[in-house]
Design a protein around this motif. Structure first.
Motif: not given
Length: 263
Positions: A156-161, A174-175, A183-184, A203-204
């Motif tokens: 998982a992550t956060g996508v900036p906004f 991500l690339a 998956g993310v 998992d991370g």
């Protein structure tokens, strides 16, 4: 639930704030489809939750310091201890009527997080940990996942906004990562991303441009569940840098290597 007096105090405060937020969330589900929108209402709900937590914690421990999202930091008469609080992590989810948000409370002692609570009131899941005592969800001990292969791993992550400047770096992450893993996910609540990593659901996790109150409790959860947590750059303290990588012990090195590779 066997915990210290401080941990029990944190859980009581989180649950009280959670009840207030759940009540407001039911209202938001109606407001968010209206023309006026729910923005002002949500900010009031956020402030009310912080007030509840502050009243509970500071009444019981008036000498501790205080650091939270919606109010000025306070230096305690005991300079070694402070509360680090996010009364509503996942505000945008809350605003849109999405039931994925949390209350996060951590206790810092001499620069180290020694107790952490992340409450997901919508799902009635309470994640908690104390240094040296393991990590738990409700009454069940939790551990990071046992997966060892990147190809099977879910991150998982956060996508900036908005005005955040780290979108290019995140797109580069991500690339690099997505072809190598299963998956993310982008859930929108850092405290729960870390709690889910501690519980082995993810998992991370990694993210940039965070605040200490977003991740303080979650960092302890991951570590007490057997995982590793560092800053995005080697040697960084996540609470100071606002960037974090967390994963189980087997996947941490390949995840960190992928994310830290030169541009």
């Amino acid at each position: 639930m066997q915990g210290s007096a401080n941990l029990n105090l944190m859980i009581k405060a989180a649950r009280k704030a959670g009840r207030s937020l759940v009540k407001d969330f039911r209202e938001v589900e109606n407001l968010q489809v209206s023309v006026k929108g729910a923005g002002d209402f949500v900010s009031r709900a956020d402030l009310a939750a912080e007030r509840i937590i502050r009243d509970e914690l500071m009444a019981a421990r008036p000498n501790y310091g205080w650091m939270a999202e919606e109010s000025e930091a306070v230096e305690g008469t005991d300079p070694t201890r402070r509360w680090i609080v996010d009364p509503l992590d996942g505000t945008t989810n809350f605003l849109h009527g999405l039931p994925h948000w949390a209350v996060s409370i951590a206790l810092e002692h001499k620069g180290e997080i020694v107790a952490g609570v992340v409450l997901d009131p919508a799902k009635d899941e309470l994640f908690w940990a104390e240094k040296g005592a393991g990590a738990w969800m409700n009454e069940t001990r939790i551990r990071v996942s046992g997966r060892r292969r990147m190809s099977e791993a879910l991150f998982a992550t956060g996508v900036p906004f908005g005005a955040k400047k780290t979108l290019p770096a995140t797109m580069r992450d991500l690339a690099r990562l997505m072809p190598a893993c299963a998956g993310v996910r982008r859930w929108g609540a850092a405290a729960l991303d870390l709690a889910y990593t501690a519980a082995g659901r993810l998992d991370g996790y990694w993210e940039r441009e965070l605040n200490a109150w977003d991740i303080a409790a979650g960092i302890l959860l991951v570590r007490e569940a057997g995982g590793l947590v560092e800053g995005l750059r080697e040697g960084q303290n996540p609470l100071e840098s606002g960037s974090v990588i967390a994963a189980n012990a087997d996947l941490f090195a390949p995840l960190a290597e992928t994310l830290r590779a030169p541009a």
